[in-house]
Design a protein around this motif. Structure first.
Motif, PDB file in Angstrom:
ATOM      1  N   MET A 243       0.841  -1.190   0.000  1.00  0.00           N
ATOM      2  CA  MET A 243       0.000   0.000   0.000  1.00  0.00           C
ATOM      3  C   MET A 243       0.880   1.246   0.000  1.00  0.00           C
ATOM      4  O   MET A 243       2.058   1.198   0.394  1.00  0.00           O
ATOM      5  N   ARG A 244       0.291   2.368  -0.419  1.00  0.00           N
ATOM      6  CA  ARG A 244       0.983   3.657  -0.321  1.00  0.00           C
ATOM      7  C   ARG A 244       0.902   4.176   1.111  1.00  0.00           C
ATOM      8  O   ARG A 244      -0.121   4.023   1.777  1.00  0.00           O
ATOM      9  N   ALA A 245       1.973   4.801   1.563  1.00  0.00           N
ATOM     10  CA  ALA A 245       1.991   5.416   2.888  1.00  0.00           C
ATOM     11  C   ALA A 245       3.008   6.541   2.878  1.00  0.00           C
ATOM     12  O   ALA A 245       3.856   6.631   1.976  1.00  0.00           O
ATOM     13  N   ILE A 246       2.913   7.414   3.868  1.00  0.00           N
ATOM     14  CA  ILE A 246       3.896   8.481   4.052  1.00  0.00           C
ATOM     15  C   ILE A 246       4.732   8.113   5.265  1.00  0.00           C
ATOM     16  O   ILE A 246       4.232   8.064   6.393  1.00  0.00           O
ATOM     17  N   THR A 247       6.010   7.827   5.027  1.00  0.00           N
ATOM     18  CA  THR A 247       6.906   7.326   6.060  1.00  0.00           C
ATOM     19  C   THR A 247       8.007   8.337   6.331  1.00  0.00           C
ATOM     20  O   THR A 247       8.419   9.073   5.439  1.00  0.00           O
ATOM     21  N   GLN A 248       8.477   8.364   7.580  1.00  0.00           N
ATOM     22  CA  GLN A 248       9.686   9.131   7.871  1.00  0.00           C
ATOM     23  C   GLN A 248      10.698   8.209   8.519  1.00  0.00           C
ATOM     24  O   GLN A 248      10.350   7.354   9.329  1.00  0.00           O
ATOM     25  N   LYS A 249      11.963   8.419   8.151  1.00  0.00           N
ATOM     26  CA  LYS A 249      13.042   7.581   8.676  1.00  0.00           C
ATOM     27  C   LYS A 249      13.918   8.314   9.669  1.00  0.00           C
ATOM     28  O   LYS A 249      14.859   7.736  10.224  1.00  0.00           O
ATOM     29  N   SER A 250      13.611   9.596   9.897  1.00  0.00           N
ATOM     30  CA  SER A 250      14.346  10.386  10.883  1.00  0.00           C
ATOM     31  C   SER A 250      13.446  11.504  11.374  1.00  0.00           C
ATOM     32  O   SER A 250      12.450  11.830  10.736  1.00  0.00           O
ATOM     33  N   PHE A 251      13.781  12.086  12.517  1.00  0.00           N
ATOM     34  CA  PHE A 251      13.096  13.280  12.985  1.00  0.00           C
ATOM     35  C   PHE A 251      13.597  14.481  12.194  1.00  0.00           C
ATOM     36  O   PHE A 251      14.725  14.484  11.699  1.00  0.00           O
ATOM     37  N   GLY A 252      12.749  15.514  12.100  1.00  0.00           N
ATOM     38  CA  GLY A 252      13.224  16.708  11.415  1.00  0.00           C
ATOM     39  C   GLY A 252      12.099  17.565  10.874  1.00  0.00           C
ATOM     40  O   GLY A 252      10.969  17.548  11.356  1.00  0.00           O
ATOM     41  N   THR A 253      12.428  18.313   9.824  1.00  0.00           N
ATOM     42  CA  THR A 253      11.506  19.248   9.187  1.00  0.00           C
ATOM     43  C   THR A 253      10.470  18.480   8.356  1.00  0.00           C
ATOM     44  O   THR A 253      10.602  17.262   8.159  1.00  0.00           O
ATOM     45  N   PRO A 254       9.445  19.163   7.858  1.00  0.00           N
ATOM     46  CA  PRO A 254       8.389  18.445   7.127  1.00  0.00           C
ATOM     47  C   PRO A 254       8.882  17.573   5.979  1.00  0.00           C
ATOM     48  O   PRO A 254       8.235  16.556   5.671  1.00  0.00           O
ATOM     49  N   ASP A 255      10.001  17.916   5.368  1.00  0.00           N
ATOM     50  CA  ASP A 255      10.443  17.148   4.200  1.00  0.00           C
ATOM     51  C   ASP A 255      11.042  15.791   4.545  1.00  0.00           C
ATOM     52  O   ASP A 255      11.428  15.032   3.642  1.00  0.00           O
TER      53      ASP A 255
ATOM     54  N   GLN B 190      -9.904  24.031   5.762  1.00  0.00           N
ATOM     55  CA  GLN B 190      -9.367  25.104   4.931  1.00  0.00           C
ATOM     56  C   GLN B 190      -8.511  24.580   3.791  1.00  0.00           C
ATOM     57  O   GLN B 190      -8.519  25.143   2.702  1.00  0.00           O
ATOM     58  N   HIS B 191      -7.763  23.505   4.042  1.00  0.00           N
ATOM     59  CA  HIS B 191      -6.851  22.973   3.028  1.00  0.00           C
ATOM     60  C   HIS B 191      -7.103  21.490   2.824  1.00  0.00           C
ATOM     61  O   HIS B 191      -7.156  20.721   3.789  1.00  0.00           O
ATOM     62  N   VAL B 192      -7.257  21.070   1.578  1.00  0.00           N
ATOM     63  CA  VAL B 192      -7.367  19.660   1.205  1.00  0.00           C
ATOM     64  C   VAL B 192      -6.233  19.357   0.232  1.00  0.00           C
ATOM     65  O   VAL B 192      -6.134  19.976  -0.831  1.00  0.00           O
ATOM     66  N   LEU B 193      -5.389  18.401   0.617  1.00  0.00           N
ATOM     67  CA  LEU B 193      -4.207  18.072  -0.176  1.00  0.00           C
ATOM     68  C   LEU B 193      -4.149  16.569  -0.409  1.00  0.00           C
ATOM     69  O   LEU B 193      -4.648  15.787   0.413  1.00  0.00           O
ATOM     70  N   PRO B 194      -3.527  16.131  -1.513  1.00  0.00           N
ATOM     71  CA  PRO B 194      -3.337  14.690  -1.696  1.00  0.00           C
ATOM     72  C   PRO B 194      -2.338  14.140  -0.694  1.00  0.00           C
ATOM     73  O   PRO B 194      -1.489  14.884  -0.165  1.00  0.00           O
ATOM     74  N   LEU B 195      -2.431  12.836  -0.428  1.00  0.00           N
ATOM     75  CA  LEU B 195      -1.557  12.187   0.551  1.00  0.00           C
ATOM     76  C   LEU B 195      -0.087  12.504   0.307  1.00  0.00           C
ATOM     77  O   LEU B 195       0.672  12.732   1.255  1.00  0.00           O
TER      78      LEU B 195
END
Length: 310
Positions: A1-13, A282-287
């Protein structure tokens, strides 16, 4: 499945789209195909490492979900495949809502209000339950009481104003000048510009103050409380200073952390179906634009909520 993953702490990117395994529902769980997931300030704090709820990365963030039941584990009787549901599963444990599928206990969901689409339903659980558990479960807010909501234009605040009005309370609210018309449209009786001076000047006899701002707002709110009035904070929950100050003033103080609760969710759904509670998005954005959603929420200028569509 698609997901939004982070591998470290930090800024939004640090949050990046990935392919990962679909979760497997356990006993008592349902598997939900996510249509929308909303973004909350707690998400940004966890992402940055300021609030270590999920331990060390990698992980998938998010708790607010609206979607369709894809699979029901034998023994679960509350839902069938195809039911539209919404909820705040597992908080503060990992739920992984920024993804195509979520598996969680069936009692962390209720049926989606018919009058809300998935985007607006996803905006409701965490912020709505926070407001409900503060004003109704904790304060027992009733008709004729006076309540002050700090940060009334934000995610929790804009829902708290509507819940308080639905309970028959007189609602005072603090918000930036740019949000005053919006907050009035929610039903607030009096709107105060917190940047124009001392918001507490001339205020007294308040039965309940809901503080989601911190930074001295709780301390400054104590003198305006009525005898035996209650200050509820969402951000300085363990403050010894506020506890002592409230006791010295003969006022009550408590901190609140939201919990999954299908009874509270059902009450919110009923208000939504009655047209008395309307999440503002107010804001709708794609995953895939979860990083942009985090930038927006950290700007602190959003009216209502930000929602990701999946």
């Amino acid at each position: 499945m698609r997901a939004i993953t982070q591998k470290s702490f930090g800024t939004p990117d640090v949050r990046v789209p990935t392919e990962t395994d679909r979760p497997v529902p356990l006993a008592g769980d349902v598997l939900v195909r996510v249509h929308a997931a909303s973004v909350n300030p707690v998400d940004a704090h966890v992402r940055a490492g300021a609030l270590p709820l999920l331990g060390e990365p990698p992980f998938v963030l998010g708790w607010d979900v609206s979607g369709v039941v894809e699979e029901v584990v034998p023994g679960v009787t509350r839902f069938e495949v195809g039911d539209e549901v919404f909820g705040m599963p597992l908080f503060p444990r990992p739920a992984g809502a920024y993804a195509e599928y979520v598996a969680a206990p069936s009692r962390h969901f209720v049926r989606k209000p018919a009058g809300l689409d998935h985007v607006r339903a996803a905006a409701l659980p965490l912020a709505g339950l926070t407001a409900w558990q503060a004003l109704v479960d904790t304060a027992g807010l009733r008709e004729g009481q006076r309540v002050l909501v700090h940060g009334a234009g934000g995610g929790v605040g804009h829902l708290a104003v509507q819940i308080a009005k639905a309970r028959g309370a007189e609602v005072l609210a603090t918000a930036s000048a740019a949000k005053h018309d919006f907050v009035r449209s929610l039903g607030a009786d009096h709107v105060i510009d917190y940047a124009a001076g001392d918001f507490a000047a001339g205020l007294s006899g308040i039965d309940v103050v809901l503080d989601g701002i911190g930074g001295g707002y709780g301390q400054r709110s104590l003198p305006m409380l009525a005898e035996d009035g209650l200050l509820i904070t969402l951000v300085e929950r363990g403050s010894a200073e506020l506890t002592a100050a409230a006791a010295a003033a003969g006022r009550r103080f408590t901190g609140l952390t939201v919990e999954p609760d299908h009874v509270g969710l059902a009450a919110l759904a009923e208000l939504a179906d009655q047209g008395r509670l309307r999440p503002h998005v107010q804001h709708v954005l794609p995953l895939e634009e979860a990083a942009r959603a985090h930038e927006l929420i950290e700007s602190r200028g959003t009216r209502g909520k930000i929602v990701l569509t999946v």
